[in-house]
Design a protein around this motif. Structure first.
Motif, mmCIF file in Angstrom:
data_model
loop_
_atom_site.group_PDB
_atom_site.id
_atom_site.type_symbol
_atom_site.label_atom_id
_atom_site.label_comp_id
_atom_site.label_asym_id
_atom_site.label_seq_id
_atom_site.Cartn_x
_atom_site.Cartn_y
_atom_site.Cartn_z
ATOM 1 N N ASP A 74 65.013 -98.202 -65.447
ATOM 2 C CA ASP A 74 63.781 -97.417 -65.967
ATOM 3 C C ASP A 74 64.112 -95.630 -65.408
ATOM 4 N N HIS A 75 63.923 -94.794 -66.228
ATOM 5 C CA HIS A 75 64.239 -93.655 -66.148
ATOM 6 C C HIS A 75 63.057 -92.978 -65.048
ATOM 7 N N ARG A 76 62.000 -93.686 -65.134
ATOM 8 C CA ARG A 76 60.755 -93.128 -64.111
ATOM 9 C C ARG A 76 60.804 -93.569 -62.840
ATOM 10 N N PHE A 77 61.914 -94.153 -62.455
ATOM 11 C CA PHE A 77 62.163 -94.514 -60.924
ATOM 12 C C PHE A 77 63.454 -94.162 -60.507
ATOM 13 N N CYS A 78 64.494 -93.766 -61.318
ATOM 14 C CA CYS A 78 65.639 -93.364 -60.970
ATOM 15 C C CYS A 78 65.663 -91.905 -60.187
ATOM 16 N N ALA A 79 66.736 -91.911 -59.180
ATOM 17 C CA ALA A 79 67.000 -91.108 -58.340
ATOM 18 C C ALA A 79 68.376 -90.336 -58.652
ATOM 19 N N GLY A 80 69.099 -90.569 -59.654
ATOM 20 C CA GLY A 80 70.391 -90.289 -59.724
ATOM 21 C C GLY A 80 70.464 -88.891 -59.833
ATOM 22 N N PHE A 81 69.979 -88.418 -61.047
ATOM 23 C CA PHE A 81 70.092 -87.167 -61.074
ATOM 24 C C PHE A 81 68.803 -86.179 -61.159
ATOM 25 N N CYS A 82 68.014 -86.849 -61.058
ATOM 26 C CA CYS A 82 66.446 -86.356 -60.952
ATOM 27 C C CYS A 82 65.398 -86.252 -59.656
ATOM 28 N N ALA A 83 66.536 -86.568 -58.618
ATOM 29 C CA ALA A 83 65.644 -86.603 -57.292
ATOM 30 C C ALA A 83 65.166 -85.253 -56.874
ATOM 31 N N GLY A 84 64.021 -85.112 -56.418
ATOM 32 C CA GLY A 84 63.399 -83.934 -55.880
ATOM 33 C C GLY A 84 63.854 -83.588 -54.587
ATOM 34 N N PRO A 85 63.469 -82.466 -54.013
ATOM 35 C CA PRO A 85 63.580 -81.865 -52.651
ATOM 36 C C PRO A 85 63.015 -82.662 -51.609
ATOM 37 N N SER A 86 62.119 -83.459 -52.125
ATOM 38 C CA SER A 86 61.320 -84.127 -51.143
ATOM 39 C C SER A 86 61.933 -85.528 -50.795
ATOM 40 N N THR A 87 62.874 -85.953 -51.725
ATOM 41 C CA THR A 87 63.736 -87.196 -51.554
ATOM 42 C C THR A 87 64.283 -87.114 -50.337
ATOM 43 N N ARG A 88 64.096 -88.093 -49.351
ATOM 44 C CA ARG A 88 64.478 -88.173 -47.900
ATOM 45 C C ARG A 88 65.777 -89.120 -48.113
ATOM 46 N N ARG A 89 65.289 -90.184 -48.889
ATOM 47 C CA ARG A 89 66.329 -91.421 -48.816
ATOM 48 C C ARG A 89 66.098 -92.141 -50.159
ATOM 49 N N ARG A 90 67.181 -92.995 -50.554
ATOM 50 C CA ARG A 90 67.116 -93.492 -51.976
ATOM 51 C C ARG A 90 67.445 -95.215 -51.810
ATOM 52 N N LEU A 91 66.941 -95.923 -52.547
ATOM 53 C CA LEU A 91 66.907 -97.322 -52.592
ATOM 54 C C LEU A 91 68.050 -97.531 -53.734
ATOM 55 N N VAL A 92 69.337 -98.184 -53.177
ATOM 56 C CA VAL A 92 70.440 -98.433 -53.678
ATOM 57 C C VAL A 92 70.245 -100.058 -54.020
ATOM 58 N N ALA A 93 70.423 -100.275 -55.314
ATOM 59 C CA ALA A 93 70.497 -101.779 -56.031
ATOM 60 C C ALA A 93 71.839 -102.099 -56.531
ATOM 61 N N GLU A 94 72.471 -103.069 -55.893
ATOM 62 C CA GLU A 94 73.686 -103.392 -56.483
ATOM 63 C C GLU A 94 73.755 -104.956 -57.009
ATOM 64 N N LEU A 95 74.548 -105.113 -58.039
ATOM 65 C CA LEU A 95 74.779 -106.427 -58.540
ATOM 66 C C LEU A 95 76.253 -106.767 -58.497
ATOM 67 N N ALA A 96 76.640 -108.037 -57.797
ATOM 68 C CA ALA A 96 77.974 -108.152 -57.591
ATOM 69 C C ALA A 96 78.216 -109.828 -57.876
ATOM 70 N N GLY A 97 79.306 -109.825 -58.340
ATOM 71 C CA GLY A 97 79.728 -111.026 -58.880
ATOM 72 C C GLY A 97 79.616 -111.246 -60.300
ATOM 73 N N PRO A 98 80.379 -112.105 -61.003
ATOM 74 C CA PRO A 98 80.286 -112.254 -62.247
ATOM 75 C C PRO A 98 79.093 -113.435 -62.638
ATOM 76 N N PRO A 99 78.519 -113.176 -63.714
ATOM 77 C CA PRO A 99 77.541 -114.549 -63.768
ATOM 78 C C PRO A 99 77.986 -115.726 -64.229
ATOM 79 N N GLU A 100 77.594 -116.680 -63.689
ATOM 80 C CA GLU A 100 78.141 -118.105 -64.068
ATOM 81 C C GLU A 100 78.329 -118.503 -65.505
ATOM 82 N N ARG A 101 79.378 -119.167 -66.105
ATOM 83 C CA ARG A 101 79.425 -119.447 -67.301
ATOM 84 C C ARG A 101 78.959 -120.861 -67.505
ATOM 85 N N THR A 102 78.063 -121.212 -68.431
ATOM 86 C CA THR A 102 77.584 -122.436 -68.420
ATOM 87 C C THR A 102 78.038 -122.982 -69.652
#
Length: 159
Positions: free
Chosen positions: A131-159
Motif C-alpha cells: 500500500d503506497h500510504r505506508f511505503c518508505a521506499g522512495f517517499c521517506a521523509g527527513p524525519s524517517t529514522r528507521r524503516r520496517l523491512v518485511a520479506e517473504l522467503a520460500g516458495p508457496p507449497e503446491r497442493t
C-alpha cells in the motif's frame, strides 16, 4: 483463529479461511497456509536492506515508514470487503477481491495469501503489492529514522 490443519481442511472444501497471527518486530514467522517464512526487522535509512530493493512492487520485499502506522502488526488472510491503495495506482482504493481477480489469482489460492495489516490498514499483500500510504521506499521523509523491512522467503507449497 483456527489451527493451520483446520484451515487447510476448510480450504480444500472451498470455505474462506480466517487466520490471524500477531507478529512482533523483529520476528521470523512461518505462514502455515503456504510454509513461507515472513521476516520483519528494523533497518536504518540507507542501510543494507533498504539498498537491496526499496520498490513497493517488489514481490518478495517491502519497506515501510513506521511513523505512518501503529506497530500492532498482524499477518492474516484476506477478508471480504478488504481494501488497500496499491502502489502505482495513484492513490486509488482497490478491493482485494478485485485486485486478485485482475491478476487472475485462482480463487482457491486467494485464501492462502498472507496480508500484513496494522490498525490503520493493509500494509502489504505479500507476494503482490504494498500500500503506497505506508511505503518508505522512495517517499521517506527527513524525519524517517528507521524503516520496517518485511520479506517473504520460500516458495508457496503446491497442493
Amino acid at each position: 483463529f483456527r489451527p493451520a490443519s483446520a484451515a487447510r481442511t476448510e480450504r480444500a472444501r472451498g470455505v474462506q479461511c480466517d487466520m490471524a497471527l500477531p507478529v512482533p518486530v523483529p520476528s521470523d514467522t512461518v505462514w502455515p497456509l503456504t510454509g513461507q517464512t515472513i521476516r520483519l526487522h528494523w533497518d536504518e535509512p540507507g542501510g543494507k536492506s533498504a539498498m537491496a530493493g526499496s520498490s513497493g512492487r517488489n514481490q518478495r520485499r517491502a519497506i515501510f515508514d513506521p511513523a505512518r502506522f501503529t506497530n500492532e502488526l498482524v499477518i492474516r488472510t484476506w477478508r471480504p470487503g478488504d481494501t488497500f491503495q496499491p502502489l502505482g495506482m495513484a492513490g486509488r482504493r482497490k478491493k482485494l477481491q478485485d485486485f486478485f481477480a485482475d491478476l487472475k489469482v485462482p480463487r482457491g489460492d486467494r485464501s492462502r495469501v498472507p496480508v500484513l495489516v496494522a490498525p490503520e490498514g493493509i500494509l502489504w499483500v505479500m507476494g503482490y503489492r504494498a500500500d503506497h500510504r505506508f511505503c518508505a521506499g522512495f517517499c521517506a521523509g527527513p524525519s524517517t529514522r528507521r524503516r520496517l523491512v518485511a520479506e517473504l522467503a520460500g516458495p508457496p507449497e503446491r497442493t
